[in-house]
Design a protein around this motif. Structure first.
Motif: not given
Length: 353
Positions: A249-252, A254-257, A292-296
């Motif tokens: 979940a963290f990689l999915l 956070q990495v793209p952003y 996508l990162a904000f979905l965290r």
């Protein structure tokens, strides 16, 4: 005759401004980014609204469950509660950013500084808390015997460290407090797209808000998986799957952003690209990966809290008390799975299957 002569002279004088030997196509034309603005005007408000709703609902459930059942028994419990407050704070700021993406900023300088500060405080505190959760799990699982003597003081340690985390996050947000301003009807901490300040702020965000937590989480969770693999516990495979979900979940998200943020920082450092198509693509990528990162903020409750057996049972009990769940379904989800929760202890809140 006189009029004709004036026209000829005017034409000759006009042609003097141009040189037929110059290739005017080599000069760059202004990059039209109206498609980006149109895309942002509907995409960001829609996704920000979804994230805000899910973030408020999920994190409020976590907070209510913690206080209703007085679950503040371990370091992870304290960190999860603070994480929910940080994500809740962030979710509350999203409507302001959604409004800013649709039209000009109308809330004044103070609210501009406040919104940027809230975003950065919640962002940095979340990343630091996720790192602390991994460190706590590391010591609780891989160093269980040596750390058992300190168990009575863990809640006090976690409260002190949580206060320090919020203070550090506030310190990291000082640039937004100082430099955020309303420029060209937009709330931004940068004077323009090539502002050198943009490089330092974005670089610090990549390093402190992604790279450092990634290294800490990578080390801790790798050691935890190694320890669990050596264990003969019946529940080890489920615990490992939980860890994989947490890391994935963290990689999915956070990495793209952060990859796009890195490319944007490089573009700014090099003086901005002259390729208009590349600029527009980078803006599209930034908007999409940022959402996508904000979905965290709305997924953390499900990944770090609801996935634990004890916490899930407390939540189901709370829903049953509120009349949101039938007695039959409550017994099915709790007592029907009681056997699988036999190994769930106070020190395995996060990684309980």
């Amino acid at each position: 005759m006189c009029s004709s002569q004036e026209n000829v002279t005017s034409t000759e004088n006009y042609s003097d401004f141009f040189d037929s030997s110059i290739d005017y196509d080599q000069y760059t034309q202004p990059c039209v980014k109206e498609p980006n603005r149109q895309f942002r005007s509907w995409f960001i408000p829609m996704f920000y609204s979804i994230i805000c709703f899910l973030g408020l609902a999920g994190n409020l459930l976590v907070i209510i469950t913690f206080f209703s059942f007085k679950r503040l028994m371990t370091m992870t419990d304290i960190y999860l509660l603070n994480l929910s407050f940080a994500d809740l704070l962030f979710a509350l700021s999203l409507p302001f950013w959604a409004a800013n993406s649709m039209k000009e900023w109308l809330l004044g300088l103070f609210m501009c500084k406040a919104m940027h500060t809230i975003y950065k405080v919640s962002f940095y505190s979340s990343m630091l808390l996720l790192s602390c959760i991994s460190v706590d799990r590391y010591f609780s699982i891989t160093k269980a015997i040596s750390t058992h003597r300190y168990r009575s003081k863990t809640v006090w340690y976690s409260k002190v460290s949580s206060v320090m985390i919020w203070l550090i996050a506030l310190l990291f947000s000082v640039p937004e407090m100082i430099y955020s301003t309303v420029k060209n009807n937009t709330c931004t901490p940068y004077s323009n797209s090539s502002d050198p300040r943009r490089i330092s702020i974005q670089t610090s965000q990549i390093v402190l808000g992604f790279a450092v937590p990634l290294v800490i989480m990578g080390f801790c969770y790798s050691a935890i998986v190694e320890t669990l693999c050596l264990s003969r516990s019946f529940e080890r495979n489920k615990a490992i799957r939980v860890i994989l979900v947490v890391v994935a979940a963290f990689l999915l998200f956070q990495v793209p952003y952060n990859v796009v943020l890195f490319l944007t920082t490089l573009d700014t450092a090099s003086g901005n690209s002259t390729n208009c198509a590349y600029d527009r693509t980078l803006i599209y990528a930034s908007d999409i990966t940022q959402c996508l990162a904000f979905l965290r903020c709305c997924l953390n409750p499900f990944v770090y809290a609801f996935i634990g057996v004890k916490f899930r049972n407390d939540l189901l009990k709370l829903l049953d008390d509120f009349g949101c769940m039938s007695q039959e379904r409550f017994f099915l989800y709790t007592f029907g799975r009681r056997s699988s929760a036999a190994t769930d202890t106070d020190t395995t809140t996060t990684f309980s299957p």
